[in-house]
Motif scaffolding. Sequence first.
Motif, short mmCIF file in Angstrom:
data_model
loop_
_atom_site.label_atom_id
_atom_site.label_comp_id
_atom_site.label_asym_id
_atom_site.label_seq_id
_atom_site.Cartn_x
_atom_site.Cartn_y
_atom_site.Cartn_z
N TYR A 67 0.83 -1.20 0.00
CA TYR A 67 0.00 0.00 0.00
C TYR A 67 0.87 1.25 0.00
O TYR A 67 0.66 2.17 -0.79
CB TYR A 67 -0.92 -0.05 1.23
CG TYR A 67 -1.73 1.18 1.48
CD1 TYR A 67 -2.82 1.48 0.69
CD2 TYR A 67 -1.42 2.03 2.53
CE1 TYR A 67 -3.58 2.62 0.93
CE2 TYR A 67 -2.16 3.16 2.78
CZ TYR A 67 -3.24 3.45 1.97
OH TYR A 67 -3.98 4.58 2.21
N TRP A 68 1.87 1.29 0.88
CA TRP A 68 2.74 2.46 0.95
C TRP A 68 3.65 2.56 -0.27
O TRP A 68 4.02 3.66 -0.68
CB TRP A 68 3.55 2.45 2.25
CG TRP A 68 2.71 2.95 3.38
CD1 TRP A 68 2.06 2.20 4.31
CD2 TRP A 68 2.38 4.31 3.66
NE1 TRP A 68 1.35 3.02 5.16
CE2 TRP A 68 1.54 4.32 4.78
CE3 TRP A 68 2.72 5.52 3.07
CZ2 TRP A 68 1.04 5.49 5.31
CZ3 TRP A 68 2.23 6.68 3.61
CH2 TRP A 68 1.40 6.66 4.72
N SER A 69 4.00 1.43 -0.87
CA SER A 69 4.76 1.49 -2.13
C SER A 69 3.94 2.18 -3.21
O SER A 69 4.46 2.98 -3.98
CB SER A 69 5.12 0.07 -2.59
OG SER A 69 6.08 -0.50 -1.77
N GLY A 70 2.66 1.87 -3.25
CA GLY A 70 1.77 2.52 -4.22
C GLY A 70 1.63 4.00 -3.99
O GLY A 70 1.59 4.80 -4.94
N ILE A 71 1.58 4.41 -2.73
CA ILE A 71 1.49 5.83 -2.41
C ILE A 71 2.75 6.56 -2.87
O ILE A 71 2.68 7.61 -3.51
CB ILE A 71 1.25 6.04 -0.89
CG1 ILE A 71 -0.16 5.59 -0.53
CG2 ILE A 71 1.49 7.49 -0.49
CD1 ILE A 71 -0.45 5.58 0.95
N TRP A 72 3.92 6.00 -2.58
CA TRP A 72 5.18 6.63 -2.99
C TRP A 72 5.36 6.59 -4.50
O TRP A 72 5.97 7.49 -5.08
CB TRP A 72 6.36 6.01 -2.26
CG TRP A 72 6.47 6.56 -0.88
CD1 TRP A 72 6.07 5.97 0.27
CD2 TRP A 72 6.99 7.83 -0.51
NE1 TRP A 72 6.30 6.80 1.33
CE2 TRP A 72 6.88 7.95 0.87
CE3 TRP A 72 7.55 8.88 -1.23
CZ2 TRP A 72 7.30 9.08 1.57
CZ3 TRP A 72 7.97 10.01 -0.54
CH2 TRP A 72 7.84 10.10 0.84
N LEU A 73 4.83 5.57 -5.15
CA LEU A 73 4.88 5.53 -6.62
C LEU A 73 4.04 6.66 -7.20
O LEU A 73 4.46 7.33 -8.15
CB LEU A 73 4.37 4.19 -7.13
CG LEU A 73 4.25 4.05 -8.65
CD1 LEU A 73 5.60 4.20 -9.32
CD2 LEU A 73 3.61 2.73 -9.00
N ALA A 74 2.87 6.91 -6.64
CA ALA A 74 2.02 7.99 -7.13
C ALA A 74 2.69 9.35 -6.92
O ALA A 74 2.67 10.21 -7.81
CB ALA A 74 0.67 7.95 -6.41
N ILE A 75 3.31 9.55 -5.77
CA ILE A 75 4.01 10.81 -5.51
C ILE A 75 5.16 10.99 -6.49
O ILE A 75 5.37 12.07 -7.05
CB ILE A 75 4.49 10.86 -4.04
CG1 ILE A 75 3.31 10.95 -3.10
CG2 ILE A 75 5.46 12.02 -3.82
CD1 ILE A 75 3.67 10.73 -1.64
N GLY A 76 5.92 9.93 -6.73
CA GLY A 76 7.04 10.00 -7.65
C GLY A 76 6.60 10.23 -9.09
O GLY A 76 7.25 10.96 -9.84
N ALA A 77 5.49 9.62 -9.48
CA ALA A 77 4.99 9.82 -10.85
C ALA A 77 4.53 11.26 -11.06
O ALA A 77 4.78 11.84 -12.12
CB ALA A 77 3.84 8.85 -11.12
N ILE A 78 3.90 11.82 -10.06
CA ILE A 78 3.49 13.23 -10.17
C ILE A 78 4.72 14.14 -10.23
O ILE A 78 4.77 15.07 -11.04
CB ILE A 78 2.57 13.60 -8.99
CG1 ILE A 78 1.23 12.90 -9.14
CG2 ILE A 78 2.38 15.12 -8.91
CD1 ILE A 78 0.33 12.99 -7.93
N ALA A 79 5.72 13.86 -9.41
CA ALA A 79 6.94 14.67 -9.43
C ALA A 79 7.65 14.56 -10.77
O ALA A 79 8.13 15.56 -11.32
CB ALA A 79 7.86 14.25 -8.30
N LEU A 80 7.73 13.34 -11.33
CA LEU A 80 8.37 13.17 -12.64
C LEU A 80 7.59 13.86 -13.74
O LEU A 80 8.18 14.40 -14.68
CB LEU A 80 8.53 11.69 -12.96
CG LEU A 80 9.71 10.98 -12.33
CD1 LEU A 80 9.75 9.52 -12.78
CD2 LEU A 80 11.01 11.66 -12.64
N SER A 81 6.28 13.86 -13.65
CA SER A 81 5.46 14.56 -14.64
C SER A 81 5.72 16.06 -14.60
O SER A 81 5.80 16.72 -15.64
CB SER A 81 3.99 14.29 -14.40
OG SER A 81 3.70 12.93 -14.56
N ILE A 82 5.84 16.61 -13.41
CA ILE A 82 6.12 18.04 -13.27
C ILE A 82 7.51 18.36 -13.81
O ILE A 82 7.70 19.35 -14.51
CB ILE A 82 5.96 18.48 -11.80
CG1 ILE A 82 4.49 18.40 -11.40
CG2 ILE A 82 6.51 19.87 -11.57
CD1 ILE A 82 4.23 18.58 -9.92
#
Length: 132
Positions: free
Chosen positions: A21-36
Amino acid sequence: MSSLSRLFGLRNASPFASGLYWSGIWLAIGAIALSIVLMGSSLSESNMLPWVFGVHGCASLAGGFVSAKRSGRRGWYFGMANGLVYTLLLLTISFLATDANWSSAVPILLLVTSLAGAFGGMLGVNAGANSR
C-alpha cells in the motif's frame, strides 16, 4: 495516522499488504513529481529511464521499510518480498494496460526494487518498536 484509522475503522493487519500500500502511495508521488519535471524542463521522455528506476526504488524502499517495521522481524525477507511482488504487480499492470513487452530493463528493475526493498526492510525492522 491512528486518528484516521479510528475515524474510518480501517486497520491493515498484514505487514506485507501494508508495505505494498505504501509502495503505491510513494509511486504515485514520484509519478506526479516526474510529470512536473518532464513538463517544466527540457528533459525528454527517452532520457527518463534512470529517473523512473529511482522512483520505483524509492517506492520499494518505503514499502520494505513499512512492512518490516510492522512485522518487527525478518526485515530483509519482508523488504525483498515486497520489492519482488511490487515489481510483479507493476509488470502485470503495465502489460495489461499498454501491452508492454519484456526488455532488458525488466531484470534491472527487478534487481533495483528487490535490493531497495531489502535495504528498506533492514532499516524498518531496526526502527520498529520491538527493536528497543
